[in-house]
Enzyme design. Structure first.
Site, PDB file in Angstrom:
ATOM      1  N   GLY A  54       0.850  -1.188   0.000  1.00  0.00           N
ATOM      2  CA  GLY A  54       0.000   0.000   0.000  1.00  0.00           C
ATOM      3  C   GLY A  54       0.876   1.225   0.000  1.00  0.00           C
ATOM      4  N   CYS A  81       5.421  -6.031   1.612  1.00  0.00           N
ATOM      5  CA  CYS A  81       5.791  -4.614   1.555  1.00  0.00           C
ATOM      6  C   CYS A  81       5.160  -3.811   2.706  1.00  0.00           C
ATOM      7  CB  CYS A  81       5.429  -4.064   0.182  1.00  0.00           C
ATOM      8  SG  CYS A  81       6.242  -2.511  -0.143  1.00  0.00           S
ATOM      9  N   TYR A  82       4.150  -2.977   2.430  1.00  0.00           N
ATOM     10  CA  TYR A  82       3.508  -2.242   3.527  1.00  0.00           C
ATOM     11  C   TYR A  82       2.952  -3.225   4.565  1.00  0.00           C
ATOM     12  CZ  TYR A  82       0.064   0.637   5.994  1.00  0.00           C
ATOM     13  OH  TYR A  82      -0.664   1.274   6.959  1.00  0.00           O
ATOM     14  N   HIS A 169       7.904  -7.251  -3.943  1.00  0.00           N
ATOM     15  CA  HIS A 169       6.586  -7.686  -4.446  1.00  0.00           C
ATOM     16  C   HIS A 169       6.704  -8.993  -5.224  1.00  0.00           C
ATOM     17  CE1 HIS A 169       4.214  -4.105  -3.431  1.00  0.00           C
ATOM     18  NE2 HIS A 169       5.364  -3.470  -3.554  1.00  0.00           N
ATOM     19  N   GLU A 171       4.298 -10.684  -6.372  1.00  0.00           N
ATOM     20  CA  GLU A 171       3.156 -10.864  -7.277  1.00  0.00           C
ATOM     21  C   GLU A 171       3.372 -10.287  -8.667  1.00  0.00           C
ATOM     22  OE1 GLU A 171       3.433  -8.854  -4.756  1.00  0.00           O
ATOM     23  OE2 GLU A 171       2.301  -6.999  -4.947  1.00  0.00           O
ATOM     24  N   SER A 223     -24.539  -9.779 -25.470  1.00  0.00           N
ATOM     25  CA  SER A 223     -23.947  -8.754 -26.338  1.00  0.00           C
ATOM     26  C   SER A 223     -23.013  -9.373 -27.370  1.00  0.00           C
ATOM     27  CB  SER A 223     -23.155  -7.766 -25.488  1.00  0.00           C
ATOM     28  OG  SER A 223     -21.972  -8.382 -25.009  1.00  0.00           O
ATOM     29  N   GLY A 224     -22.648 -10.629 -27.145  1.00  0.00           N
ATOM     30  CA  GLY A 224     -21.649 -11.227 -28.034  1.00  0.00           C
ATOM     31  C   GLY A 224     -20.244 -11.083 -27.468  1.00  0.00           C
ATOM     32  N   GLY A 225     -20.096 -10.273 -26.400  1.00  0.00           N
ATOM     33  CA  GLY A 225     -18.805 -10.141 -25.724  1.00  0.00           C
ATOM     34  C   GLY A 225     -18.528 -11.381 -24.875  1.00  0.00           C
ATOM     35  N   ASP A 227     -18.030 -11.851 -21.579  1.00  0.00           N
ATOM     36  CA  ASP A 227     -18.696 -12.064 -20.289  1.00  0.00           C
ATOM     37  C   ASP A 227     -20.137 -12.542 -20.448  1.00  0.00           C
ATOM     38  OD1 ASP A 227     -16.299 -11.043 -19.518  1.00  0.00           O
ATOM     39  OD2 ASP A 227     -17.073  -9.054 -19.034  1.00  0.00           O
ATOM     40  N   SER A 229     -21.462 -13.884 -22.972  1.00  0.00           N
ATOM     41  CA  SER A 229     -21.490 -15.176 -23.679  1.00  0.00           C
ATOM     42  C   SER A 229     -21.211 -16.330 -22.724  1.00  0.00           C
ATOM     43  CB  SER A 229     -20.438 -15.203 -24.792  1.00  0.00           C
ATOM     44  OG  SER A 229     -20.727 -14.220 -25.745  1.00  0.00           O
ATOM     45  N   LYS A 369     -11.194 -11.981 -15.264  1.00  0.00           N
ATOM     46  CA  LYS A 369     -11.396 -12.147 -16.712  1.00  0.00           C
ATOM     47  C   LYS A 369     -10.702 -13.397 -17.270  1.00  0.00           C
ATOM     48  CE  LYS A 369     -12.966  -9.962 -20.423  1.00  0.00           C
ATOM     49  NZ  LYS A 369     -14.205  -9.180 -20.468  1.00  0.00           N
TER      50      LYS A 369
END
Ligand code: XMP
Length: 513
Positions: A54, A81-82, A169, A171, A223-225, A227, A229, A369
């Site tokens: 952070g 870290c923080y 970090h 990650e 929508s065809g996108g 998510d 779909s 995603k």
């Protein structure tokens, strides 16, 4: 309930990255705010806790501090870290301004190879640092197990309590073997199995959807996108014909888009698909509209009207399904400089019709995603849909500067199809965030054969991005750019010039409107 790791968010720009790295180790992770009371944390029975980094200093007046009993829970802790400074601060160590800010690449030297975090890793590792304060006195019960040029206590442990702290970090991609450190924490230290996979998630989600929906009906705006779909395919697997998908053709779609959706969902999956061709209505509403905000509002409002009337015709449904993702629901810690504050408000246009009374089904709301894409493949959706680049709700309208007319739509649609084709055949399409054509209604002089032309310009936009909030323009190879330019000028009537957009975001945005 899945075995899980809880990540406490202290406002780091990397909190979600930590959560994704844990899940890449096939362990479920949840992000909670830094001040979540320990009773709430304990009730979730996490196998381990990770404290994010952070921007604050532990001594700052408004420093985000966790429940002090956090370290008494008896649950393994990895403090980054923080987070490490918090651990030192709470457990009797000392944190001081570092004098010199340590930022960027560093080399970590592991002093104690017996530390579980560094199992199967070499004695020297490249790591990424970003901190000013550092721990100068170790908290009680801790030992230093690794150091960098700048800090003697770059990794610390209390082995018997399974509490660990890292100054760097693990990650981020700049710590190339950081994922193995995280894997060591979740598997070796916390004892998690590899229980989180999209194959398992399908079964779990199907059960949850059935339990929530019962015998009721669900509608979903497709929508065809990616998510919507994936949500459609998943819900259909759970409840079959109780699901009706509504697909609105707003006339602003890419070439063949409506056909692909009808082919995949209607014919292949046999999902009940209600196709609404509202092209004429949308184009009528866009006549003489040139202001980008007015254009977006007109499209958003018309979408809601069309969707509402389509939903009525679809018959009574108690539920509305949405492809909400995990990043949409995580409450980010409101700390100055947090990039979340930069999201454009226009992305909400075209959302849920406000006066429709539905209960929501959101089977993707725990997923990132990349997990949604995996899930899509698991459900048998074609690569063409699963790896689709993002496409804005207002469609090609925001890629035509000024007024939207049928002829301008034809031009941008044809140019876009060439961009998609060439990007796919050169394999660039799947490597980057987005690539598309924008129509600039600026006429310039050219020659075609013996004729003088006076035609429009197409701008090529190709950007790379993690989440759409910042983006860099992509240095596409010259031969690809050459093919794009010559094909667009030769094949798209009304265009005699092609330019390349070389602006990054910020200060430009990805879409031109
Ligand atoms: P900007 O233009 O704000 O775009 O840099 C960032 C990302 O969001 C997409 N975008 C939208 N997506 N509805 C959407 O669903 C919208 O109205 C919208 N406007 C922009 C854009 O394509 C890019 O990926």
């Amino acid at each position: 309930m899945n075995e899980q790791i809880i990540i406490l968010d202290f406002g780091s720009q990397y909190t979600q990255v930590i959560a994704r790295r844990v899940r890449e180790c096939n362990v479920y992770s949840t992000i909670l705010s830094f001040d979540t009371p320990v009773a709430e944390i304990a009730a979730l029975k996490p196998k381990g806790l990770i404290l994010s980094g952070g921007p604050a200093s532990v001594y700052a007046q408004s420093a985000p501090l966790p429940d002090p009993l956090l370290f008494e829970l008896g649950i393994p802790v990895l403090a980054i870290c923080y987070g490490l400074q918090i651990a030192a601060f709470f457990l009797g160590g000392k944190v001081e301004p570092g004098g010199r800010r340590e930022f960027g690449k560093g080399t970590l030297r592991v002093k104690d190879a017996g530390c579980a975090l560094f199992k199967n890793l070499p004695a020297e590792l490249q790591v990424w640092n970003s901190h000013a304060d550092k721990v100068t006195k170790l908290p009680k019960g801790f030992r230093s197990v690794a150091e960098t040029e700048n800090s003697r206590h770059a990794a610390i442990e209390n082995r018997s309590k399974k509490q660990y702290g890292l100054q760097f970090h693990p990650e981020v991609a700049h710590t190339p073997r950081g994922k193995e450190i995280i894997s060591n924490f979740v598997h070796t230290v916390c004892g998690c199995g590899k229980t989180w996979t999209m194959r398992h998630y399908v079964d779990q989600a199907v059960e949850e959807i059935r339990a929530q929906v019962g015998k009721e009906r669900v509608i979903l705006g497709l929508s065809g996108g990616v998510d919507s779909s994936v949500a459609a395919a998943l819900i259909h697997k759970a409840i079959g014909s109780q699901l009706t998908c509504i697909f609105v053709n707003n006339g602003l779609l890419r070439a063949r888009e409506a056909d692909v959706v009808r082919e995949v969902f209607g014919r292949h999956f046999k999902i009940k698909l209600q196709y609404e061709d509202a092209t004429d209505l949308f184009l009528k509403k866009l006549v003489k509209v040139t202001d980008p905000e007015r254009k977006r509002k007109a499209i958003g409002k018309t979408f809601i009207e069309v969707f509402e009337s389509a939903a009525k015709r679809a018959g009574k449904a108690r539920f509305l399904a949405q492809g909400t993702l995990y990043p949409d629901i995580i409450e980010s810690v409101p700390i100055a400089g947090n990039p979340a504050a930069m999201i454009k408000s226009h992305h909400n246009v075209g959302g849920l019709p406000k006066n429709m009374k539905f209960e929501l089904v959101e089977p993707l709301k725990r997923l990132f995603k990349d997990e949604v894409r995996q899930l899509g493949l698991e459900l048998g959706l074609p690569k063409e849909i699963v790896y689709r680049q993002p496409f804005p709700g207002p469609g090609l309208a925001v890629r035509i500067l000024g007024e939207v007319t049928p002829d301008r739509l034809r031009i941008v649609r044809e140019a876009d199809a060439i961009v998609v084709q060439e990007m796919k055949s050169s394999d660039w399409y799947y490597k980057i965030w987005q690539s598309f054509a924008v129509l600039l209604p600026v006429r310039s002089v050219g020659v075609m054969g013996d004729e003088r032309t006076y035609d429009f310009t197409i701008a090529i936009r190709a950007v790379d991005s993690q989440d759409g909030m910042t983006a860099d323009w992509v240095k596409l190879p010259y031969d690809l750019l050459e093919r794009l330019s010559s094909r667009i000028i030769n094949e798209v009537k009304g265009v005699n010039r092609v330019c390349l957009d070389i602006s990054s975001k910020p200060p430009a945005t990805i879409e031109w409107e």
